[in-house]
Design a protein around this motif. Structure first.
Motif, PDB file in Angstrom:
ATOM      1  N   CYS A 160     -11.765  -6.108   0.239  1.00  0.00           N
ATOM      2  CA  CYS A 160     -10.945  -5.803  -0.933  1.00  0.00           C
ATOM      3  C   CYS A 160      -9.894  -6.895  -1.149  1.00  0.00           C
ATOM      4  N   GLU A 161      -9.281  -7.359  -0.080  1.00  0.00           N
ATOM      5  CA  GLU A 161      -8.272  -8.416  -0.221  1.00  0.00           C
ATOM      6  C   GLU A 161      -8.900  -9.697  -0.764  1.00  0.00           C
ATOM      7  N   GLU A 162     -10.089  -9.997  -0.293  1.00  0.00           N
ATOM      8  CA  GLU A 162     -10.809 -11.164  -0.800  1.00  0.00           C
ATOM      9  C   GLU A 162     -11.137 -10.996  -2.300  1.00  0.00           C
ATOM     10  N   LEU A 163     -11.557  -9.803  -2.662  1.00  0.00           N
ATOM     11  CA  LEU A 163     -11.920  -9.553  -4.064  1.00  0.00           C
ATOM     12  C   LEU A 163     -10.694  -9.606  -4.980  1.00  0.00           C
ATOM     13  N   LEU A 164      -9.535  -9.229  -4.460  1.00  0.00           N
ATOM     14  CA  LEU A 164      -8.312  -9.279  -5.285  1.00  0.00           C
ATOM     15  C   LEU A 164      -8.050 -10.684  -5.816  1.00  0.00           C
ATOM     16  N   ALA A 165      -8.483 -11.690  -5.056  1.00  0.00           N
ATOM     17  CA  ALA A 165      -8.271 -13.078  -5.483  1.00  0.00           C
ATOM     18  C   ALA A 165      -9.153 -13.456  -6.672  1.00  0.00           C
ATOM     19  N   LEU A 166     -10.138 -12.609  -6.965  1.00  0.00           N
ATOM     20  CA  LEU A 166     -11.067 -12.899  -8.072  1.00  0.00           C
ATOM     21  C   LEU A 166     -10.636 -12.192  -9.357  1.00  0.00           C
ATOM     22  N   ARG A 167      -9.376 -11.781  -9.404  1.00  0.00           N
ATOM     23  CA  ARG A 167      -8.710 -11.330 -10.621  1.00  0.00           C
ATOM     24  C   ARG A 167      -9.379 -10.122 -11.283  1.00  0.00           C
ATOM     25  N   PRO A 168      -9.364  -8.981 -10.619  1.00  0.00           N
ATOM     26  CA  PRO A 168      -9.810  -7.762 -11.292  1.00  0.00           C
ATOM     27  C   PRO A 168      -8.906  -7.459 -12.493  1.00  0.00           C
ATOM     28  N   ALA A 169      -9.496  -6.896 -13.533  1.00  0.00           N
ATOM     29  CA  ALA A 169      -8.697  -6.464 -14.687  1.00  0.00           C
ATOM     30  C   ALA A 169      -7.963  -5.178 -14.368  1.00  0.00           C
ATOM     31  N   ALA A 170      -8.541  -4.379 -13.475  1.00  0.00           N
ATOM     32  CA  ALA A 170      -7.886  -3.122 -13.091  1.00  0.00           C
ATOM     33  C   ALA A 170      -8.280  -2.756 -11.671  1.00  0.00           C
ATOM     34  N   ILE A 171      -7.393  -2.006 -11.017  1.00  0.00           N
ATOM     35  CA  ILE A 171      -7.632  -1.441  -9.688  1.00  0.00           C
ATOM     36  C   ILE A 171      -7.334   0.044  -9.812  1.00  0.00           C
ATOM     37  N   ARG A 172      -8.275   0.903  -9.359  1.00  0.00           N
ATOM     38  CA  ARG A 172      -8.047   2.354  -9.439  1.00  0.00           C
ATOM     39  C   ARG A 172      -8.223   2.927  -8.055  1.00  0.00           C
ATOM     40  N   GLY A 173      -7.208   3.565  -7.506  1.00  0.00           N
ATOM     41  CA  GLY A 173      -7.332   4.154  -6.180  1.00  0.00           C
ATOM     42  C   GLY A 173      -6.367   5.306  -5.994  1.00  0.00           C
ATOM     43  N   ASN A 174      -6.470   5.970  -4.832  1.00  0.00           N
ATOM     44  CA  ASN A 174      -5.474   7.008  -4.526  1.00  0.00           C
ATOM     45  C   ASN A 174      -4.251   6.334  -3.894  1.00  0.00           C
ATOM     46  N   ALA A 175      -3.254   7.119  -3.571  1.00  0.00           N
ATOM     47  CA  ALA A 175      -1.988   6.558  -3.105  1.00  0.00           C
ATOM     48  C   ALA A 175      -2.162   5.722  -1.837  1.00  0.00           C
ATOM     49  N   ALA A 176      -2.915   6.254  -0.861  1.00  0.00           N
ATOM     50  CA  ALA A 176      -3.064   5.540   0.414  1.00  0.00           C
ATOM     51  C   ALA A 176      -3.755   4.195   0.206  1.00  0.00           C
ATOM     52  N   GLU A 177      -4.741   4.166  -0.666  1.00  0.00           N
ATOM     53  CA  GLU A 177      -5.483   2.922  -0.908  1.00  0.00           C
ATOM     54  C   GLU A 177      -4.603   1.881  -1.600  1.00  0.00           C
ATOM     55  N   ILE A 178      -3.868   2.316  -2.610  1.00  0.00           N
ATOM     56  CA  ILE A 178      -3.009   1.372  -3.352  1.00  0.00           C
ATOM     57  C   ILE A 178      -1.885   0.858  -2.455  1.00  0.00           C
ATOM     58  N   MET A 179      -1.312   1.753  -1.650  1.00  0.00           N
ATOM     59  CA  MET A 179      -0.253   1.333  -0.731  1.00  0.00           C
ATOM     60  C   MET A 179      -0.795   0.338   0.293  1.00  0.00           C
ATOM     61  N   ALA A 180      -2.011   0.573   0.768  1.00  0.00           N
ATOM     62  CA  ALA A 180      -2.609  -0.351   1.747  1.00  0.00           C
ATOM     63  C   ALA A 180      -2.797  -1.734   1.132  1.00  0.00           C
ATOM     64  N   LEU A 181      -3.313  -1.793  -0.086  1.00  0.00           N
ATOM     65  CA  LEU A 181      -3.525  -3.107  -0.726  1.00  0.00           C
ATOM     66  C   LEU A 181      -2.208  -3.792  -1.044  1.00  0.00           C
ATOM     67  N   ALA A 182      -1.175  -2.988  -1.291  1.00  0.00           N
ATOM     68  CA  ALA A 182       0.140  -3.572  -1.594  1.00  0.00           C
ATOM     69  C   ALA A 182       0.896  -3.954  -0.329  1.00  0.00           C
ATOM     70  N   GLY A 183       0.342  -3.578   0.842  1.00  0.00           N
ATOM     71  CA  GLY A 183       1.001  -3.926   2.097  1.00  0.00           C
ATOM     72  C   GLY A 183       2.070  -2.933   2.516  1.00  0.00           C
TER      73      GLY A 183
END
Lengths: 264, 264, 264
Positions: free
Chosen positions: C112-135
């Motif tokens: 997921c972190e690698e894919l974030l560098a490829l500029r998704p237009a949107a990210i949809r997740g639950n709280a735990a997932e979004i918090m994890a990606l945000a660090g």
């Protein structure tokens, strides 16, 4: 001589399941994934399907139960199942084997035999599958058994004695064996054989009930009882296998003491 | 000039299918597995999805029909399909090709062309797919056809002549061709295009009907007729694509002579 | 301070979606494929699941949107996702990331972190997932979040700022963030958590709405609004999670301005 399951024991296990909402790690066949997840969610468990060899060891150790089904086995999935079973054994997580079409196909029969050495807490199959794993001549056809579940009772007892697992051989009547005692569940409905995944989903429900921490024979029998009663009630209201599915899931969601007592 | 299918011929084939309960070996796409199995179970056939190259040869030879669908093709699945088709051909098991999105994607188009050499008994696709396999310019978009089925009639006849397969090109009207004769089925309903897998499931129903041993053109047309009549009737009662599914499966389960005569 | 979404904006996006019937290229987990396709078909989009590395680049460039979900990630699928995201970025096709269980499992978190560098237009997740990606430290369990969506609002804003994506953190309330503004959607129903795939399907609906070409924040919020209103209405009529599914799909099919205005 088979015993009946007192309804209050099934109710006890179902209540515990709903309190604990056990995380069940599932590796199953491609056909039944969605239905299986919906069955567990309806009952109050938390299914998670984690299938890659890169992830199963990390997940199986945090799950409360693991359920493995070889219905659409592939080589990468076989590796993932070996690792999941090994991890479950090493971390004392109860795990269930559903040996779909064991005996009919060599590749998966070999894997199932290998997995048996990793001490499943329960094995759930139809008569042909249980007889095949017990080394008894059987008649399967594809994923169906041409033997009735009562014909597999001896094989189930032997398989339970040899492996230490609770063995559930399901069909018109379900027999749940620990190598000594047998519980018989007479509910269910033939319409359940016209809906894909009722047996496969049951194996994951067995896993969820094992996570309640009660006596394993009772826990497995309770899983069978809840599914059979929900199946019988849904079949009574359904117009066919299509309307059966939503009625069945609604019935699992609403299952309570009165319904279980009536049904058993 | 297309002919109609007399209802009594469809009834004959459906009755045979229910008597024989043919074992249908299916390799299909990830999206439609559960729905496909439920369609075959509702009709009275015995679906089994065996997908690994380690198992397909052992299974295809004992099946009464094989059905291959390239909708979510992967390289390991392509190997399994080649082996399943080869085994089916060598053991005189009728097999069906569903060339999802052939013409739109190079990898699967190449595989479909390779599989055509292994003598499928039938090919079921939409207009764009059939035109692509016949070498006619077509307009597909993803898995949908932008051509009407009638535009593909010539291509279907040519493809049937070249391959020896019965070719069913389905859409608002279904045309079933053997290179000479054509049967047209005018039933069905546009709501079926709003439910995933109705076409893919039809291909496996075609396989099940081919296992009845009757004349292949009639058998394939009977499969289309049963699905179209069930679809029209379900659409009439449904509030949308969600309620369509249970009604459709219940309708297949209850399908009888009177319903088929009314519907055709 | 979160804003509400005016119903007329959601209606505008839904109308555009139905006019364009966008082709949505989906790579998702094995559990939700059928339900996801049925959700998009009910709404009027054209889903296509193309998963092999041999085909994704050819398909992603002709799609109007791409949606990637790591729920049952495997190594071949990871390769396909990298290529699909890269192709989408290079051809200006909007793509959506659904980071199922990110933070709970190392392998998929890294992807997921690698894919974030490829500029998704949107990210949809639950709280735990979004918090994890945000660090941010979070509490997930399997595929569920133990944090409420409101706890992830800051993390969602930071993730949106860092990546340039619209971030939708969904739960009892959905928050849709662009790093500056926030739209909150208060509809939905807890019964949706007892049906597998409602969140995963939403991510593909987000992709379909992004293909309408309107303002991305509004498009993503409109997707959440349509699903939440359909969910609330279906839950009101359903007897449980089984009857919820057909009602939900029928509701998406019939969704109109009056229903959206009532629901928001």
């Amino acid at each position: 001589m088979p015993h009946a399951l007192p309804a209050h024991r099934a109710i006890h296990h179902l209540t515990r399941l709903r309190e604990r909402a056990p995380l069940v790690h599932i590796i199953t066949n491609d056909v039944v994934t969605g239905f299986t997840a919906n069955v567990l969610l309806a009952l109050g468990a938390a299914p998670a399907m984690i299938t890659a060899v890169e992830e199963v060891a990390e997940f199986a150790r945090i799950a409360q139960a693991v359920s493995l089904n070889v219905g659409t086995l592939t080589a990468p999935q076989a590796d993932a199942m070996r690792l999941a079973a090994l991890t479950a054994r090493d971390h004392a997580v109860p795990w269930v084997l559903d040996p779909v079409a064991a005996g009919a196909l060599g590749y998966r029969t070999t894997l199932c035999e290998e997995l048996l050495a990793l001490r499943p807490a329960a094995i759930r199959g139809n008569a042909a599958e249980i007889m095949a794993l017990a080394g008894t001549a059987s008649q399967g056809r594809g994923v169906d058994s041409l033997n009735g579940s009562e014909e597999a009772l001896d094989a189930a007892q032997r398989l339970a004695s040899r492996t230490g697992a609770i063995v559930a051989v399901t069909g018109a009547t379900d027999y749940i064996c620990d190598g000594d005692r047998v519980i018989a569940i007479h509910s269910g409905d033939p319409l359940m054989t016209r809906v894909t995944g009722t047996g496969c989903a049951l194996s994951t429900v067995v896993a969820a009930f094992l996570a309640t921490g009660g006596a394993p024979l009772d826990a497995v029998a309770s899983a069978c009882a809840v599914m059979a009663v929900a199946g019988k009630n849904a079949a009574r209201q359904a117009n066919g296998p299509g309307s059966f599915v939503p009625l069945f899931l609604d019935g699992l969601f609403a299952m309570d003491a009165a319904t279980l007592e009536d049904g058993l």
